[in-house]
Design an enzyme around this catalytic site. Structure first.
Site, PDB file in Angstrom:
ATOM      1  N   HIS A 105       2.377  22.061  66.487  1.00 41.84           N
ATOM      2  CA  HIS A 105       2.293  23.521  66.625  1.00 41.84           C
ATOM      3  C   HIS A 105       1.307  23.847  67.747  1.00 41.84           C
ATOM      4  O   HIS A 105       0.311  24.542  67.560  1.00 41.84           O
ATOM      5  CB  HIS A 105       1.868  24.148  65.287  1.00 41.84           C
ATOM      6  CG  HIS A 105       2.327  25.571  65.092  1.00 41.84           C
ATOM      7  ND1 HIS A 105       1.573  26.640  65.494  1.00 41.84           N
ATOM      8  CD2 HIS A 105       3.440  26.101  64.531  1.00 41.84           C
ATOM      9  CE1 HIS A 105       2.207  27.765  65.165  1.00 41.84           C
ATOM     10  NE2 HIS A 105       3.351  27.468  64.591  1.00 41.84           N
ATOM     11  N   ASP A 156       1.664  26.067  59.291  1.00 46.93           N
ATOM     12  CA  ASP A 156       0.694  27.063  59.748  1.00 46.93           C
ATOM     13  C   ASP A 156      -0.305  27.342  58.625  1.00 46.93           C
ATOM     14  O   ASP A 156       0.076  27.531  57.469  1.00 46.93           O
ATOM     15  CB  ASP A 156       1.414  28.363  60.129  1.00 46.93           C
ATOM     16  CG  ASP A 156       2.332  28.169  61.329  1.00 46.93           C
ATOM     17  OD1 ASP A 156       2.551  27.022  61.742  1.00 46.93           O
ATOM     18  OD2 ASP A 156       2.832  29.191  61.846  1.00 46.93           O
ATOM     19  N   HIS A 195       7.005  28.300  55.618  1.00 46.71           N
ATOM     20  CA  HIS A 195       6.770  29.735  55.453  1.00 46.71           C
ATOM     21  C   HIS A 195       7.816  30.522  56.231  1.00 46.71           C
ATOM     22  O   HIS A 195       8.656  29.939  56.923  1.00 46.71           O
ATOM     23  CB  HIS A 195       5.342  30.116  55.854  1.00 46.71           C
ATOM     24  CG  HIS A 195       5.034  29.960  57.314  1.00 46.71           C
ATOM     25  ND1 HIS A 195       5.132  28.753  57.979  1.00 46.71           N
ATOM     26  CD2 HIS A 195       4.658  30.858  58.260  1.00 46.71           C
ATOM     27  CE1 HIS A 195       4.800  28.922  59.240  1.00 46.71           C
ATOM     28  NE2 HIS A 195       4.515  30.195  59.447  1.00 46.71           N
ATOM     29  N   HIS A 205       7.868  32.654  58.798  1.00 45.55           N
ATOM     30  CA  HIS A 205       7.818  33.133  60.191  1.00 45.55           C
ATOM     31  C   HIS A 205       8.994  32.606  61.007  1.00 45.55           C
ATOM     32  O   HIS A 205       9.462  31.489  60.822  1.00 45.55           O
ATOM     33  CB  HIS A 205       6.480  32.749  60.841  1.00 45.55           C
ATOM     34  CG  HIS A 205       5.348  33.550  60.272  1.00 45.55           C
ATOM     35  ND1 HIS A 205       4.042  33.150  60.326  1.00 45.55           N
ATOM     36  CD2 HIS A 205       5.358  34.740  59.617  1.00 45.55           C
ATOM     37  CE1 HIS A 205       3.275  34.061  59.731  1.00 45.55           C
ATOM     38  NE2 HIS A 205       4.060  35.037  59.299  1.00 45.55           N
ATOM     39  N   ASP A 235       9.510  31.462  63.939  1.00 44.61           N
ATOM     40  CA  ASP A 235       9.491  30.195  64.697  1.00 44.61           C
ATOM     41  C   ASP A 235       9.790  28.992  63.805  1.00 44.61           C
ATOM     42  O   ASP A 235      10.050  27.897  64.309  1.00 44.61           O
ATOM     43  CB  ASP A 235       8.170  30.008  65.482  1.00 44.61           C
ATOM     44  CG  ASP A 235       6.918  30.120  64.643  1.00 44.61           C
ATOM     45  OD1 ASP A 235       6.924  30.850  63.647  1.00 44.61           O
ATOM     46  OD2 ASP A 235       5.915  29.459  64.988  1.00 44.61           O
ATOM     47  N   HIS A 236       9.786  29.198  62.480  1.00 46.90           N
ATOM     48  CA  HIS A 236      10.042  28.093  61.551  1.00 46.90           C
ATOM     49  C   HIS A 236      11.413  28.169  60.876  1.00 46.90           C
ATOM     50  O   HIS A 236      11.800  27.226  60.186  1.00 46.90           O
ATOM     51  CB  HIS A 236       8.945  28.040  60.484  1.00 46.90           C
ATOM     52  CG  HIS A 236       7.595  27.787  61.069  1.00 46.90           C
ATOM     53  ND1 HIS A 236       6.960  26.569  60.985  1.00 46.90           N
ATOM     54  CD2 HIS A 236       6.768  28.595  61.801  1.00 46.90           C
ATOM     55  CE1 HIS A 236       5.800  26.640  61.626  1.00 46.90           C
ATOM     56  NE2 HIS A 236       5.659  27.860  62.125  1.00 46.90           N
TER      57      HIS A 236
HETATM   58 ZN   LIG Z   1       4.368  28.958  63.457  1.00 40.87          ZN
HETATM   59 ZN   LIG Z   2       3.296  31.238  60.947  1.00 40.05          ZN
END
Ligand SMILES: [Zn+2]
Ligand SMILES: [Zn+2]
Length: 305
Positions: free
Chosen positions: A270, A212, A61, A63, A65-66
């Site tokens: 995570h 996530d 996805h 976001h 952090d990814h």
């Molecule tokens: Zn995340």
């Molecule tokens: Zn996320």
């Protein structure tokens, strides 16, 4: 068999011991990088995996952090030219943000020395090797087009050499035909059907990776009987409200999914800095016994027993 190497196991921000989300799934000569948090290229180096053939990237996805690590990774690939092309598989929303990052910041009007292929995926098979496939499925998290992935080896009927011996089948092309499911005509004129020398159908190894995710409704059948389920575990039940609000799992909910789906092994990742690893493990283990909390550089072999 699949092998998974965890390169980053932290949620949202890195900690002293955990980098941001990234993992590599390997099968024969194939390698897939799933997610690419900031600092992933250094984790790749430290893990010993190296950049070679690491040119297929799957993103769960959009976001940050990814995905933020994609900028640095592309910058390195451009300098070293260690790969022929870069393929990025993700949902539409994630690809838009990744395009902004790569074309707006890293490239800014220049051209990369290798083709960059943006592959929009939603649900269904999006990659097939000789004996395995990779499937995407939608998951519910914050924002549209969030995905999970299934790595599935093809099932097969094993060749039984003792049966072949008993039937007097010589080694050579006859056995190969039978292994590949074709009837064989022996030198003595005898005809052998594959069913005579093949054992019961055995399903192939199944590895399910969920990034996530806030809801497990609809995921039980997808995870059914998986050899390994990898899933996020950002919160503990004491903060279940917060988990719901931010559309994340608690350790107990992730474990409940594993139990309902009858998976063989659960790996949690995570992980938030707010908890100690043993608290996460204890909460999950109360629900599902065969669980591990992944650490950076942990490697697991996934086999169908
Ligand atoms: Zn995340
Ligand atoms: Zn996320």
């Amino acid at each position: 068999m699949f092998e998974i190497v965890f390169l980053g196991t932290s949620a949202s921000a890195p900690s002293a011991k955990r980098n941001l989300p990234a993992q590599v799934v390997m099968h024969d000569e194939y390698r897939f990088l799933i997610d690419c948090g900031e600092g992933t290229q250094r984790q790749i180096l430290q893990s010993g995996i190296g950049f070679k053939r690491l040119n297929r990237i799957l993103i769960t996805h959009s976001h940050l952090d990814h995905i933020l690590g994609l900028a640095g990774l592309l910058s390195t690939y451009m300098r070293w030219e260690t790969i022929d092309e870069l393929e990025i598989f993700a949902g539409k929303a994630a690809l838009e943000r990744i395009s902004d990052l790569l074309y707006g910041v890293v490239l800014r009007g220049t051209t990369a020395p290798m083709p960059i292929r943006m592959r929009p995926i939603s649900s269904g098979v999006f990659f097939e090797g000789e004996d395995f496939s990779v499937t995407a499925f939608p998951v519910q998290h914050r924002g549209p087009d969030c995905l999970g992935f299934i790595f599935q080896e093809k099932g097969r009927r094993p060749f039984l050499p003792e049966k072949a011996e008993a039937l007097g089948i010589p080694s050579g092309p006859w056995r190969r035909d039978l292994v590949e499911g074709r009837a064989a005509s022996l030198p003595n004129g005898q005809r052998i059907d594959p069913a005579e020398v093949l054992g019961e159908f055995r399903p192939g190894t199944r590895l399910v990776h969920i990034g996530d995710v806030g809801e497990t409704d609809g995921l039980v059948e997808i995870c059914r009987d998986a050899d390994t389920l990898v899933i996020e575990s950002t919160y503990l039940e004491e903060e279940a409200e917060m988990a719901r609000h931010f559309a994340h799992m608690t350790a107990a909910r992730a474990a409940a999914l594993a139990r309902q789906a009858g998976v063989k092994r659960l790996i949690l990742t995570h992980i938030s800095r707010r908890y100690r690893e043993k608290e996460v493990l204890a909460e999950a283990q109360a629900v599902f016994q065969n669980v591990t909390v992944a650490r950076d550089f942990d490697t697991f072999q996934v086999k169908h027993e």
